[in-house]
Each structure stands twice: as C-alpha cells, then as structure tokens.
Scaffold this active site. Sequence first.
Site, PDB file in Angstrom:
ATOM      1  N   ARG A   3       0.835  -1.211   0.000  1.00 47.41           N
ATOM      2  CA  ARG A   3       0.000   0.000   0.000  1.00 47.41           C
ATOM      3  C   ARG A   3       0.869   1.260   0.000  1.00 47.41           C
ATOM      4  NH1 ARG A   3      -2.123   2.042   4.420  1.00 47.41           N
ATOM      5  NH2 ARG A   3      -2.560   0.061   5.449  1.00 47.41           N
ATOM      6  N   LYS A  52      -8.752   4.933 -19.886  1.00 43.93           N
ATOM      7  CA  LYS A  52      -9.158   5.301 -21.242  1.00 43.93           C
ATOM      8  C   LYS A  52      -7.990   5.085 -22.211  1.00 43.93           C
ATOM      9  CE  LYS A  52     -12.778   6.389 -18.831  1.00 43.93           C
ATOM     10  NZ  LYS A  52     -13.019   7.700 -18.281  1.00 43.93           N
ATOM     11  N   ASP A  81      -7.326  17.874 -16.257  1.00 41.55           N
ATOM     12  CA  ASP A  81      -7.659  16.495 -16.625  1.00 41.55           C
ATOM     13  C   ASP A  81      -7.307  16.335 -18.104  1.00 41.55           C
ATOM     14  OD1 ASP A  81      -8.903  14.102 -17.424  1.00 41.55           O
ATOM     15  OD2 ASP A  81     -10.450  14.288 -15.884  1.00 41.55           O
ATOM     16  N   TYR A  88     -16.074  15.873 -16.596  1.00 41.81           N
ATOM     17  CA  TYR A  88     -16.556  14.491 -16.545  1.00 41.81           C
ATOM     18  C   TYR A  88     -17.645  14.386 -15.464  1.00 41.81           C
ATOM     19  CZ  TYR A  88     -16.419   9.509 -15.443  1.00 41.81           C
ATOM     20  OH  TYR A  88     -16.748   8.215 -15.207  1.00 41.81           O
TER      21      TYR A  88
END
Length: 418
Positions: free
Chosen positions: A67, A212, A187, A122
């Site tokens: 982690r 994407k 973004d 988005y």
Amino acid sequence: MITPRLKPDSLAVHAGREDLADLGVHALPIDLSSTNPLPDIEAGGLSYEAMAGGGAPHPEGGAVYARLWNPTVARFESALARMEHTEEAVAFSSGMAAVTAAVLATTRESGHRHIVAVRPLYGGTDHLLASGMLGTEVTFCAAEDVAAAVRPDTALVMLETPANPTLDLVDIRAVVAAAGGVPVLVDNTFATPVLQNPADLGASMVLHSATKYLGGHGDVIAGVIACDRERAAALRRVRAITGALLHPLGAYLVHRGLATLPIRIRAQQANAQRVAAWLSTHPDVSRVYHPGTAGDARDLLHRQMRGPGAMLSIELTGGIEQARSLTSGVRLFTHAVSLGGVDSLIQHPASLTHRPVAAEARPSAALVRLSIGLEDPEDLVADLEQALAHAPGRTPDRVPGALDARRPAPAHAGATHP
Ligand SMILES: *Cc1c(COP(=O)(O)O)cnc(C)c1O
C-alpha cells in the site's frame, strides 16, 4: 540508459524500463508481493518513515508494504512522468481515486476548502465536487470567470480540456494566469500526453483516467497524476492512508499500453477525422463537436495541442428518440460508456455518464458521444449510416446491406436506458 533527448514515441516504448536489463529481464515484471521481508528494525523503520512522508523507500529498508510502494506501479509512474514532462507521477486505483486524492491533498496542504471547477467536467468529477462529500465548497464556472471565482481561501482550480462531452477547449495558460498562484489541475484524459502537455503550459497537476487511452484496451481501471516532487509526496501520503494504490496487474497493463499510445492516438485521430467529416454532411446531424472546428478554438488547438484527438460528439435533429435508435442500432460500434480503447464506442451522455450532473450543466438530450477506435473508418461510417437509416422517420430504402453484422440488433431498442 535513456538519453533525455529521446523523442516522445521512443519514450513511450522505453521509459520506466531502465532497471530491467540489470534485473536480467526484457518484459515488465509484475511484482505481486503485498509485504516485503525486512532486513532489520532500523532499516525497515527508516523506509517506513520515508514512505509515510510521501517519498520513495529507503534503499536498505525496501518497500515494506504494497500500500506504500510497489515497483511495478513505480515503473509506470516514472514513464508517465517522462511523457508529461513532470518530475514525478502518482498512480491510483481509478481516475476518480486520483481526483479524490488531488482534492484531499491540496485542501489539506493549503488549509483551505474552496475549489473552483471549470465546467463542463466528466460527470463523476462534477458529481463528486457537487456532493460536497470531501468537505469542500465548490464554485462551478466558465473558463472566462475563473479570476472572479478564485478567493483567498481557494485550494485548487480544476479543468478538463478537451472537455467531456462537448469537446470544448479551455485555454490552459489563460486559466493558470487567472488562478493567480492557486494550483491548477488539468484532466488530460482526452488529449493524452501525445497531443497535449499541460505542465508545459503552467498546470501544477496533470490527471488521467488511465482507464481510457493510456490503457487503451478496455481491460483496466486506473488513474494517475503527473506533477512536481512536492505535490507527488502529498498525493502519496493521501494514497497510503486512504488505500487507493493501483494494483500491480493494472499498472502492468497501463504501462504496456503506453508503448503503443502515440501510434494508436494518431491512427484513431485520423479515423475520427474521416467519421467527423462524413457525419457533418449527414442530414440527421445538426452539429458535430470535434476540437478545433470553430475559428477561435482552431487557434487554441494549434497553440496548446498537437491534434484534435479521436473523440467526437454529434447532435441529432431527431433528438433523444433518434439517439435511442442510433445507440441501439449500431453493430460495429459498441453501445457502452468509457472511451479511448482500440474499438469504437457510442453512448448518450445525458442518460449515462452525465446523468448525475445538475440539470443546467447537463448535455443536450440530442447529443451522442463517439469514441473512435482502430477499425477501418469506412466500416465505422457504414455502421453509423445503417443505424441512422433505422432512426424514427427514415424510410427503409435507405438501409444499406453492406455491413457484416457481427451480432443481431437488440430486440428491445433502448429498453435498458429509457
Ligand atoms: C473516465 C474519466 C474519469 C474517471 O476515471 P475512472 O478511471 O473511470 O475512475 C475522469 N475524467 C475523465 C475525463 C474521464 O473520462
């Protein structure tokens, strides 16, 4: 060793692989250890301390716990940072986990809770900010109004360009100037580092939904933020404590995707230009949204991008009825959300991706978004032609028989998304 002079296509293939030869391997290793043996208490403790502060593991102490650090993830991060011209990058379990970490890190570091968000965004980002779930107060505004919206207690300015789903372009340099020293997050999911490098234009953080284009094959959910060393440390501190690390299998897939990113983007972009040109002459299409089609935007496109990309949206004269029949009638396109993969997708933003967005900012119900893939553009055009020919009010003699249907058209057109 990679020389700093490598061109972007070469970087895409080689960056983040510098240590492989010394490891005696050629392909990217996938390191799945959730924990790592500790040499001794002191070295382990030093490493833990270094990573809790957002840095890399201490060389003696190792990665301690996945982690906090994972070498497969770190290789992808260093590759993406090279491609985005930043010092570092921090990968997350999804694009939304990356957005969340950016908000938490900047609000915490600055002690402020006000965010300025340039619409359109988005749908998920818009929803997250509007919900106030992260304890922020948000001013949504147009790009021209950023200077007026920024306050002394603003922690972050966020924007997306090209924006989703209208492909509006936002002048990154102008927003950075208007933000007056407040960090600006861009973004860059739609443009990718192949077409746009926001850090070169003054952005403090460059975010991707790596789900994407970076991954590019529709088989991984991932996010990443490219930025300077100090911000990366703040993001890693948030990531370690909130547990939003990208899984090493996902990191492997997105890193592997980077190698073909430039060539995929150029081919998909060329296909999108062909499809956009055909759609712009179709009588059922009242408007095609593709970056740089209008005069002002064309200027901006040339100033901050190296091409318009492979996303486009269309407005249908037949409104939502026709959107329903088009999305249900396609056979080569897949009716599905997401974008940026090797295969073409089509979706209705007002019903799906932008459903949670406030009514005044929601896209038109007549708008359909297309993500153009690597198929032959003539097959894509033929598919859209046959699907539009089935639209309400069209006569059956316009139905061409040329396209090889891979699967039968759905029996209940539009039933899933009324
Ligand atoms: C998909 C997307 C996101 C969210 O990313 P996930 O990987 O789905 O969490 C953020 N921004 C843009 C522009 C997107 O297209």
